[in-house]
Design an enzyme around this catalytic site. Sequence first.
Site, short mmCIF file in Angstrom:
data_model
loop_
_atom_site.label_atom_id
_atom_site.label_comp_id
_atom_site.label_asym_id
_atom_site.label_seq_id
_atom_site.Cartn_x
_atom_site.Cartn_y
_atom_site.Cartn_z
N PRO A 15 4.84 -5.32 -12.38
CG PRO A 15 4.58 -7.49 -11.44
CD PRO A 15 5.13 -5.91 -10.62
CG ASN A 16 2.01 -8.81 -15.71
OD1 ASN A 16 2.12 -8.98 -16.77
ND2 ASN A 16 2.56 -9.50 -14.71
NE ARG A 23 -2.48 -7.80 -15.85
CZ ARG A 23 -2.27 -7.03 -14.33
NH1 ARG A 23 -1.98 -5.84 -14.40
NH2 ARG A 23 -2.09 -8.33 -13.50
CE1 TYR A 28 -5.66 -5.04 -12.62
CE2 TYR A 28 -5.88 -6.42 -14.43
CZ TYR A 28 -5.33 -5.92 -12.04
OH TYR A 28 -5.01 -7.56 -11.66
CG ASN A 79 -0.33 -0.27 -8.86
OD1 ASN A 79 -0.56 -2.10 -8.64
ND2 ASN A 79 -1.82 -0.73 -9.51
CB ALA A 82 1.02 -9.83 -8.85
CG HIS A 85 -1.21 -9.31 -3.88
ND1 HIS A 85 -2.14 -8.46 -2.99
CD2 HIS A 85 -1.32 -9.67 -4.56
CE1 HIS A 85 -2.73 -7.75 -3.96
NE2 HIS A 85 -2.31 -8.26 -5.63
CG ASP A 92 12.35 -6.05 4.37
OD1 ASP A 92 12.13 -6.08 5.34
OD2 ASP A 92 13.36 -7.18 4.03
CD GLU A 103 -0.85 -1.62 -1.16
OE1 GLU A 103 -0.72 -0.94 0.64
OE2 GLU A 103 -1.81 -2.65 -1.10
CG HIS A 105 -3.62 -2.19 -5.09
ND1 HIS A 105 -2.96 -2.55 -5.73
CD2 HIS A 105 -3.70 -1.75 -4.02
CE1 HIS A 105 -1.68 -3.21 -4.42
NE2 HIS A 105 -2.34 -2.64 -3.94
CG LEU A 106 -5.55 0.39 -11.59
CD1 LEU A 106 -3.92 -0.40 -12.34
CD2 LEU A 106 -5.45 1.72 -13.18
CB SER A 107 -8.58 -3.83 -9.09
OG SER A 107 -7.52 -4.38 -8.51
NE ARG A 112 -9.53 -8.03 -8.84
CZ ARG A 112 -7.83 -8.18 -9.93
NH1 ARG A 112 -7.21 -7.56 -9.99
NH2 ARG A 112 -7.93 -9.74 -10.80
NE ARG A 116 -6.07 -10.40 -7.94
CZ ARG A 116 -5.63 -10.83 -8.39
NH1 ARG A 116 -3.99 -9.88 -8.79
NH2 ARG A 116 -5.60 -11.23 -10.05
C1 DQA Z 1 -3.20 -3.92 -8.89
C2 DQA Z 1 -3.84 -5.14 -8.25
C3 DQA Z 1 -3.10 -7.01 -8.12
O1 DQA Z 1 -3.77 -7.61 -7.75
C4 DQA Z 1 -2.50 -6.78 -9.55
O2 DQA Z 1 -1.81 -8.43 -9.02
C5 DQA Z 1 -1.88 -6.11 -10.35
C6 DQA Z 1 -2.64 -5.01 -10.23
C7 DQA Z 1 -4.26 -2.69 -8.93
O3 DQA Z 1 -3.76 -2.47 -9.19
O4 DQA Z 1 -5.66 -2.93 -8.92
O5 DQA Z 1 -1.63 -6.42 -11.07
O6 DQA Z 1 -2.16 -3.84 -8.57
#
Ligand code: DQA
Length: 153
Positions: A15-16, A23, A28, A79, A82, A85, A92, A103, A105-107, A112, A116
């Site tokens: 998502p997002n 964003r 990011y 990725n 959210a 978390h 599953d 897994e 993540h950009l951040s 944080r 998270r």
């Molecule tokens: C994220 C980190 C997550 O906590 C956040 O909800 C995202 C982006 C990252 O790529 O840093 O949507 O997955």
Amino acid sequence: MTDTPHRAILLLHGPNLNLLGQRQPQIYGTTTLDEINERVITRAQASGVQVIALQSNHEGQLIDWIQQYGPEIDGILINAGAYTHTSIALRDAISGLNKPVIEVHLSNIHAREPFRHHSMIAPVCVGQVAGFGWRSYLLALDGLLGHLGLLES
Ligand code: DQA
């Protein structure tokens, strides 16, 4: 042409992440999702690996894709945004697959907000790459290709 077997990986974005570039660029970065996909696809091609890149804002859709493509592919870069978390269902789906999952993540999620810091999916993944912006994806790709024995050394 070589007679090496066809290899493919799934690149899943949650998502997002469709809004990358606009964003919260201070967190990011300004690279868009299409640009990230291009960079991963190009790098994977150099190792003869096809990339199926998909993004959804919906938890169930991500799970459907894992179930649908899982049997045909060699591994997954995910990725989960959210859902990382919160989603026992995604965890599953990953454990049920029995293929290597990395897994991404950009951040740096560990630097944080406390909510998270915990990843539901980390225990069922081969590893986690976080904090390198768009390069996290390329590092994760290297990790997956190495795990699959598809890198030189
Ligand atoms: C994220 C980190 C997550 O906590 C956040 O909800 C995202 C982006 C990252 O790529 O840093 O949507 O997955």
